[in-house]
Design an enzyme around this catalytic site. Structure first.
Site, PDB file in Angstrom:
ATOM      1  N   HIS A   1     -50.971 -24.224 -19.272  1.00 15.69           N
ATOM      2  CA  HIS A   1     -52.258 -23.532 -19.288  1.00 15.69           C
ATOM      3  C   HIS A   1     -53.231 -24.090 -20.312  1.00 15.69           C
ATOM      4  CE1 HIS A   1     -49.981 -20.541 -16.906  1.00 15.69           C
ATOM      5  NE2 HIS A   1     -51.068 -20.744 -16.208  1.00 15.69           N
TER       6      HIS A   1
ATOM      7  N   CYS B   1     -54.764 -23.160  -4.519  1.00 19.61           N
ATOM      8  CA  CYS B   1     -55.593 -23.175  -5.732  1.00 19.61           C
ATOM      9  C   CYS B   1     -54.876 -23.789  -6.941  1.00 19.61           C
ATOM     10  CB  CYS B   1     -56.064 -21.764  -6.070  1.00 19.61           C
ATOM     11  SG  CYS B   1     -54.726 -20.641  -6.475  1.00 19.61           S
TER      12      CYS B   1
HETATM   13  C1  PEP Z   1     -50.558 -21.775  -9.796  1.00 21.04           C
HETATM   14  O1  PEP Z   1     -49.479 -21.360 -10.216  1.00 21.04           O
HETATM   15  O2  PEP Z   1     -50.671 -22.742  -9.027  1.00 21.04           O
HETATM   16  C2  PEP Z   1     -51.806 -21.122 -10.198  1.00 21.04           C
HETATM   17  C3  PEP Z   1     -52.953 -21.467  -9.651  1.00 21.04           C
HETATM   18  O3  PEP Z   1     -51.730 -20.199 -11.199  1.00 21.04           O
HETATM   19  P1  PEP Z   1     -51.617 -20.574 -12.756  1.00 21.04           P
HETATM   20  O4  PEP Z   1     -51.791 -22.054 -12.870  1.00 21.04           O
HETATM   21  O5  PEP Z   1     -52.679 -19.809 -13.444  1.00 21.04           O
HETATM   22  O6  PEP Z   1     -50.237 -20.113 -13.082  1.00 21.04           O
END
Ligand code: PEP
Ligand code: MG
Length: 753
Positions: free
Chosen positions: A366, A679
């Protein structure tokens, strides 16, 4: 019995200060220091061992041992009693040292007659810089006060050693060891952009200017004052937090408050002031000891507690009038750190930073996502840079090649300027396609959405030409604040987002906390496998008040518009239904109270957990839409921790199994008439996006910077042709079909920038 410390520790510290201020050579000052310490400690021997390259401990100065052994006697880490002190970072106090199994006899030192031994680590920032020892002929155990006094002296010495004042007595001007030589590092480019900046080390320790108190009474009053202010500030935090949101947030802040009031901690701080240190130096000293002790235990709970105390110590330094490391950052700051959480990065803010360099980070972690969202060039996995970098050093950060040049020579800076110009050219090309439709050569329209999470992301919506926000990570807003946002704050925030989006849709994902997304004001229980732990919808269903308040805020903010809510980490359909029931309850409440509410509320599920793959028809029937979170989905499918750089890239997402899995989702959605999009980070990579379009996906959500390049790819591809090709690739047994796809794109002139 002689006085334990002749003249008391304060007299000793005052003498040390005088010696340190002398203009004589470093060696002469060291020689004097050991003499004074020995006399004050009523010891026959006092020696200073300092760490050299390769971790060996070298005798730098001595009173009482043979002077000829200085710079000759070297001990490896763990060797002899001195080595033991360095290894354990703990004092060693023995009445009969030669009888101890760790004792290593070094004839050149002439230490035969001395039986009692006290050694303490010279510690700074939890690191051992060397060892300070005293020895006596008589067999005696040094008492607590003596140990305390020697530790205080060692701390003062550590500061001097760290400032580099002592190393000029040795071979440190060898070029290899010189701290100011240029160095190039190669890591991984995780967020685009090339910049020249000045190094800022993350969480630099507040530099303690004055170690020794002029007037201990004044210092004690300052310490007490700062402790009171700290207590009051934490109380205020407790009062101002949104206590109704969840019982746990209160518990967390209360636990933190208890630490702030911890008697043992406060007493240790006051003891260090009593020993003659300034209030700031006392905070350092107590923190150093705690840090090194906890780091050695390896106990996770203790380590968590250490974070709280570290945080408290930093706050305490601020109350003492220390500099807030965030307040005076120069504009061109390039942040260099071993590792960092997304909240910490957000704390700095986009305006203050120009680039980020991390030793330990994975592409889909993240902090990397946040860096990209902030448009901050990021080079990750740069081994050893933290130890080489010094605050204020010039640094070139190249987020494309993954290089970082520390203290670069002028030639490198010139090359870099040329690269910047090239990049600007490319950016201009991308800007040209901004207002053109994302349509393939065979006329298939692709919806290009952008990922966001903060207000600062919103201008990118227009700049990038995205069709809307396909993933709004609401947790980021929770992570930037000092406390849980209250309901009115949440409403105001979501309203701003919706207004900034205008007539473009926004998909709000409910809080996806846990894993590597930790609230700065939360005290989280450490989990062995946080990615598989208590996170996202699991927290929401166990603490429904948190989710209900968030939904309440979203309903109010959406006022007569279409509201799209996305639920993260759904593992089975029942979880989705339970969360949806909460949405319905809030809708019902808004109706009964005649509160503003959306014209229509659509609730979607993130497909991130493999178990949901086997419930596709059911989830596609229950949910209004499904969004594939490829970052988490492939983390679980391949069993690789997305935050662990050693394995995160081990399996390619352009692997036939991964592609087959996507194909199956698209197929199920087609059969049940469900809406599906993707996404995760993969959507923003041209080659991957090309494959996804071939597999039938028609909506992709990505970082805004990727919209332009992806649109260029789309406008140069034939979806049918790529579809046939990718479908064939699904049958292959290669680990990755990346090169085949790249060759396909090259043959057909598909633009992959
Ligand atoms: C994912 O897991 O692909 C996602 C879009 O959520 P995050 O990256 O915030 O965990
Ligand atoms: Mg996820």
């Amino acid at each position: 019995m002689p006085p334990v410390v002749a003249g008391g520790p304060r007299v000793l510290l005052r003498r040390l200060r005088e010696i340190m201020a002398e203009r004589s050579s470093a060696q002469a000052r060291l020689d004097k220091l050991v003499g004074v310490i020995a006399a004050n400690m009523v010891a026959e021997v006092c020696s200073i061992y300092l760490r050299r390259a390769g971790k060996a401990l070298e005798l730098f100065a001595t009173e009482g041992l043979n002077r000829t052994a200085v710079h000759r006697t070297r001990l490896k880490e763990g060797e002899g009693l001195v080595g033991l002190v360095a290894e354990t970072a703990d004092p060693v106090n023995l009445s009969d040292a030669p009888a101890d199994p760790h004792f290593a006899y070094r004839p050149e030192t002439g230490e035969d007659p001395y039986r009692s031994f006290l050694g303490v680590p010279i510690l700074r920032g939890g690191q051992v810089y060397g060892v300070l020892t005293v020895q006596n002929r008589a067999q005696r155990q040094y008492d607590e006060e003596e140990v305390e006094a020697l530790q205080t002296v060692a701390m003062v010495l550590a500061e001097v050693v760290a400032q580099g004042g002592l190393y000029d007595v040795a071979e440190l001007d060898e070029p290899e060891l010189r701290a100011d030589r240029p160095r190039s590092f190669s890591g991984e480019g995780l967020s685009e952009g090339v910049v020249v900046g000045r190094v800022v080390l993350h969480e630099p320790r507040v530099k303690v200017e004055r170690m020794i108190a002029d007037d201990p009474q004044i210092e004690m009053a300052r310490m007490n004052g700062a402790l009171n202010e700290l207590g009051a500030a934490v109380d205020e935090m407790l009062d101002s937090s949104e206590l109704d949101l969840s019982g746990e947030s209160r518990e967390v802040i209360e636990a933190y408050r208890l630490f702030a009031l911890d008697r043992g901690w406060r007493e240790k701080l006051r003891d260090a002031v009593t020993a003659g240190l300034t209030a700031e130096a006392a905070v350092e000293r107590v923190q150093d000891e705690m840090r090194s002790r906890v780091m050695r235990t390896g106990d996770h709970l203790l380590r968590e507690r250490l974070h709280d105390f570290e945080d408290l110590a930093r706050r305490l330094q601020r109350h003492l009038g220390g500099v807030d490391p965030l307040s005076d950052l120069p504009k061109d700051s390039a942040l260099v750190a071993r590792a960092m959480g997304p909240a910490e990065l957000l704390d700095y803010g986009r305006d203050r930073l120009t680039a980020l360099v991390l030793e330990d980070v994975a592409t889909t972690s993240h902090v990397a996502i946040v860096a990209r969202a902030m448009g901050l060039p990021l080079v990750g996995n740069v081994e050893g840079i933290v130890d080489s970098a010094r605050a204020g050093d010039l640094i070139v950060v190249d987020g494309e090649t993954g290089e970082a040049h520390l203290r670069p020579p002028p030639e490198i800076v010139t090359v870099f300027h040329a690269r910047r110009a090239l990049r600007a050219q490319r950016v201009a090309q991308i800007a040209e396609v901004r207002d053109l439709p994302a349509v393939t050569k065979d006329g298939v329209v692709i919806r290009l959405m952008m990922n966001a999470g903060l207000l600062i992301d919103m201008p990118h919506l227009r700049e990038s030409g995205a069709d809307g926000i396909g993933l709004f990570r609401t947790e980021l807003q929770f992570m930037v604040g000092e406390s849980m946002p209250r309901l009115p704050d949440q409403i105001a925030f979501y309203r701003k987002i919706i207004e900034a989006a205008g007539d473009k849709p926004v998909v709000f994902r409910t809080l996806d906390l846990g894993g590597d997304k930790i609230l700065p004001y939360g005290r989280w229980e450490r989990e062995e496998n946080p990615a598989l732990g208590w996170r996202a919808i699991r927290i929401a269903l166990d603490r429904p008040a948190l989710l209900r308040y968030q939904i309440r805020a979203l309903l109010a903010a959406a006022d007569d518009r279409v509201l799209r809510i996305l639920l993260p980490m759904i593992t089975h359909v029942g979880e989705f239904n339970d969360a949806r029931a909460l949405v319905d309850r809030e809708l019902e409440r808004a109706r009964l109270l005649a509160l503003p509410q959306p014209r229509q509320t659509l609730v979607g599920a993130m497909l991130e957990v493999p178990a949901l793959m086997f419930m596709l028809p059911q989830i596609l029937r229950s949910a209004d839409f499904v969004s594939i979170g490829s970052n988490d989905l492939f983390q679980f499918v391949f069993a690789v921790d997305r935050t662990n750089p050693r394995v995160a890239k081990r399996y390619d997402t352009l692997n036939p199994a991964a592609l087959t899995l996507i194909r199956q989702i698209v197929h199920s959605a087609g059969e049940s008439g469900g809406e599906v999009s993707l996404c995760g980070e993969m959507a923003g990579k041209p080659l991957e996006a090309m494959a996804l379009i071939g597999l039938g996906l028609r909506t992709l959500s990505m970082q805004p910077a990727n919209i332009g390049p992806i649109k260029m790819m789309i406008r140069s591809v034939d979806s049918r042709e790529v579809g046939e090709f990718v479908n064939k690739l699904c049958n292959r047994t290669d680990h990755s079909v990346r090169t085949r796809l790249a060759a396909f794109a090259a043959e057909r002139g598909i633009v992959l920038k």
